[in-house]
Enzyme design. Structure first.
Site, PDB file in Angstrom:
ATOM      1  N   ARG A 188       0.819  -1.209   0.000  1.00 12.51           N
ATOM      2  CA  ARG A 188       0.000   0.000   0.000  1.00 12.51           C
ATOM      3  C   ARG A 188       0.853   1.260   0.000  1.00 12.51           C
ATOM      4  O   ARG A 188       0.394   2.341  -0.385  1.00 12.51           O
ATOM      5  CB  ARG A 188      -0.926  -0.009   1.230  1.00 12.51           C
ATOM      6  CG  ARG A 188      -2.041   1.026   1.152  1.00 12.51           C
ATOM      7  CD  ARG A 188      -3.076   0.852   2.246  1.00 12.51           C
ATOM      8  NE  ARG A 188      -2.616   1.320   3.538  1.00 12.51           N
ATOM      9  CZ  ARG A 188      -2.373   0.544   4.589  1.00 12.51           C
ATOM     10  NH1 ARG A 188      -2.549  -0.761   4.494  1.00 12.51           N
ATOM     11  NH2 ARG A 188      -1.962   1.041   5.739  1.00 12.51           N
ATOM     12  N   TYR A 241     -16.920  17.496 -13.570  1.00  8.34           N
ATOM     13  CA  TYR A 241     -17.356  16.104 -13.505  1.00  8.34           C
ATOM     14  C   TYR A 241     -18.357  15.962 -12.371  1.00  8.34           C
ATOM     15  O   TYR A 241     -18.129  16.433 -11.251  1.00  8.34           O
ATOM     16  CB  TYR A 241     -16.141  15.201 -13.301  1.00  8.34           C
ATOM     17  CG  TYR A 241     -16.451  13.733 -13.171  1.00  8.34           C
ATOM     18  CD1 TYR A 241     -17.241  13.074 -14.114  1.00  8.34           C
ATOM     19  CD2 TYR A 241     -15.931  12.996 -12.116  1.00  8.34           C
ATOM     20  CE1 TYR A 241     -17.518  11.721 -14.001  1.00  8.34           C
ATOM     21  CE2 TYR A 241     -16.195  11.643 -11.998  1.00  8.34           C
ATOM     22  CZ  TYR A 241     -16.996  11.015 -12.927  1.00  8.34           C
ATOM     23  OH  TYR A 241     -17.269   9.677 -12.812  1.00  8.34           O
ATOM     24  N   ASP A 314      -7.379  19.946 -12.688  1.00 14.75           N
ATOM     25  CA  ASP A 314      -7.613  18.625 -13.252  1.00 14.75           C
ATOM     26  C   ASP A 314      -7.401  18.747 -14.762  1.00 14.75           C
ATOM     27  O   ASP A 314      -8.212  19.345 -15.474  1.00 14.75           O
ATOM     28  CB  ASP A 314      -9.043  18.161 -12.948  1.00 14.75           C
ATOM     29  CG  ASP A 314      -9.313  16.735 -13.437  1.00 14.75           C
ATOM     30  OD1 ASP A 314      -8.675  16.308 -14.416  1.00 14.75           O
ATOM     31  OD2 ASP A 314     -10.182  16.062 -12.843  1.00 14.75           O
ATOM     32  N   LYS A 339      -8.064   7.727 -18.620  1.00 16.19           N
ATOM     33  CA  LYS A 339      -8.412   8.312 -19.912  1.00 16.19           C
ATOM     34  C   LYS A 339      -7.214   8.295 -20.867  1.00 16.19           C
ATOM     35  O   LYS A 339      -6.796   7.243 -21.316  1.00 16.19           O
ATOM     36  CB  LYS A 339      -8.965   9.717 -19.695  1.00 16.19           C
ATOM     37  CG  LYS A 339     -10.051   9.816 -18.623  1.00 16.19           C
ATOM     38  CD  LYS A 339     -11.225   8.886 -18.848  1.00 16.19           C
ATOM     39  CE  LYS A 339     -12.409   9.176 -17.940  1.00 16.19           C
ATOM     40  NZ  LYS A 339     -12.179   8.956 -16.509  1.00 16.19           N
TER      41      LYS A 339
END
Length: 523
Positions: A188, A241, A314, A339
């Site tokens: 992690r 978004y 972003d 993306k």
């Protein structure tokens, strides 16, 4: 980095790689003649002394560069095994120094030391600008050609599938905890494959550090939670978004965090809220989703920094190739790596890039929340980025040409694309972007059902809720993303029933053009 004489003795000046039979080529090694399979060393202490190499012998010096570690360690040196006559091979680690003692008289130690210096300098150099002049080359080689923390001769980065890392003894654990040595501890907290992807993205963005996480939403949420104090205030924009808006409107208020929402181009509104409130972060997309509005990143950054606020952009729609948000003054840039970075509609991921101090603060919270990306996903992002510049060039070109065709078509009411003079931020986009992206939003002349008929008539794009991949994707936001809201509530966000978002893939332009035109003719 200084190299001691022991380095010269342990690493002879020749570089040898295993031939298929396990024996290095004779011209790779000075003062060595080939006598059958073994190698006889001239001038050695005994004429019967034979230098043998195990079948899998590789001599390699690598640098294990680790993010958030205070030192650089040399990892894995494979040494040759020696034998006299037909004695069995001895372990390389046990006899490496003895073997070097025999080889040392055959080579010039000063020359070797110099070679070691050069090799280590090449591997530890942080920048790529000295020999890679374009983003396309950087996207291919950054994080891999130099400084990769994985010992391998493979061109591609291996996937390290492990959930934990071991230490040889307790003192090694203490050295690691007190930052006297570099290593990994738990999956992690980091992974060698993931580090390569992070280094590649940092190089493209011109960032000190990058944190790669499980998704784009994971990147946005952990960033805001880490950098906005309890009771703090953020500024965001109207067009964004939807899941980001939901997080800001419903989750952050539970922590006492409030928000002001402004139009992307309303600088006056930004100045007012900066004067009235102690703003922690200005967070926006640029271009935005789905109307591709653009924010003046340079101006916004100057205004926010004057009031002590951070600026996070972003840049998913722009990609690091079309826009350098950090160079324009932003403090942090976020991407949904799902993306364009991944680019093949086959992986989920998100990333945050910026100064090491800020990214480390986000990383600390990320280690607690646990949104770690799988190393297999990190590998897919690495692979996808190798063709990023080719894909983005094609997608930029196709989107620009189709946008111009759509704007002139009688069955299209409006087109939203930063590369069109009709776009409200066209001049700004030309100033701060080198390309306008592969997504075009537009409104057809019709209602919800007419628009759905157009979508269903398309033959090439998939009807799906993403963008940025090799395959073209189309969706009707009123149905795909806002169907749970009433028509009037959708309209509050500008989402009309006839709105289309079209993400262009890398298919042939003429094929896409013909498909769109025939679909328009069907309505």
């Amino acid at each position: 980095m200084a190299v001691s004489s022991s380095c010269a003795r342990t690493f002879p000046s020749f570089q040898c790689r295993s031939d298929p039979d396990g024996v290095p080529r004779h011209n790779d090694i000075p003062n060595v003649r080939r006598y059958g399979s073994p190698l006889s060393v001239r001038g050695g202490p005994s004429s019967s002394l034979i230098l043998r190499f195990p079948p899998n012998f590789v001599r390699q010096l690598s640098v294990k560069a680790r993010r958030n570690c205070s030192n650089i360690g040399v990892a894995q040196v494979a040494a040759a095994s020696w034998s006299n006559n037909n004695r069995d091979f001895t372990p390389a680690a046990a006899k490496a120094v003895d073997a070097a003692a025999f080889i040392a008289p055959l080579v010039d130690e000063e020359v070797v030391a110099e070679a070691c210096d050069v090799q280590i300098e090449e591997l530890t150099r942080g920048g790529y600008s000295s020999f890679l002049s374009s983003d396309g080359s950087i996207a291919i080689h950054a994080g891999e050609r130099l400084g990769r923390g994985i010992v391998t001769d493979g061109i591609t980065t291996p996937v390290v599938n492990t959930s934990a890392y071991h230490f040889k003894k307790t003192s090694d654990v203490i050295d690691f905890k007190e930052k006297r040595s570099a290593s990994f501890e738990y999956g992690r907290y980091g992974n060698p494959t993931t580090v390569v992807a992070e280094e590649k993205i940092s190089a493209l963005e011109g960032a000190e550090s990058t944190l790669l996480v499980a998704s784009g939403m994971c990147a946005s949420t952990v960033l805001l939670m880490a950098l906005v104090p309890a009771g703090g205030h953020i500024v965001t924009t109207t067009d964004c978004y939807r899941k980001t808006r939901i997080f800001i409107e419903t989750i952050l208020p539970k922590m006492g965090i409030t928000a002001t929402v402004i139009d992307p181009a309303d600088i006056g509104a930004l100045e007012s809220v900066l004067n009235e409130k102690k703003v922690a972060v200005f967070f926006t997309e640029s271009p935005t989703n789905p109307f591709l509005r653009c924010v003046d990143i340079e101006l916004v950054s100057k205004l926010c920094h004057a009031k002590g606020a951070l600026v996070c952009i972003d840049g998913t729609f722009a990609t690091p190739l079309n826009q350098k948000a950090l160079a324009l003054g932003a403090d942090l840039v976020v991407h949904s790596a799902t993306k364009y970075l991944g680019g093949h509609n086959d992986v989920l991921g998100g990333c945050i890039s910026g100064p090491d101090k800020l990214v480390s603060a986000v990383r600390t919270l990320h280690h607690i929340l646990g949104g770690a990306i799988n190393p297999n996903a990190a590998y897919l992002i690495i692979r996808g980025m190798k063709t990023l510049h080719l894909r983005v060039q094609q997608q930029n070109s196709t989107a620009q040409r189709i946008a111009e065709i759509l704007e002139a078509h009688p069955k299209v009411r409006c087109v939203y694309y930063p590369g069109l003079p009709s776009h409200p931020e066209y001049d700004l986009a030309k100033r701060q972007m080198t390309g306008f992206g592969g997504v075009v939003s537009f409104e057809v002349d019709g209602d919800l059902l007419t628009t759905a008929k157009f979508v269903d008539a398309l033959k090439i794009p998939y009807i799906a809720p993403s963008f940025g991949g090799c395959e073209s994707i189309v969706d009707q936001p009123a149905i795909m993303s806002y169907w749970d809201l009433s028509q009037s509530d959708r309209a509050k966000y500008g989402i009309l029933d006839n709105l289309i978002r079209f993400s262009f893939g890398v298919e042939d332009f003429e094929d896409l053009k013909a498909d769109i035109l025939q679909a328009l003719e069907s309505i």
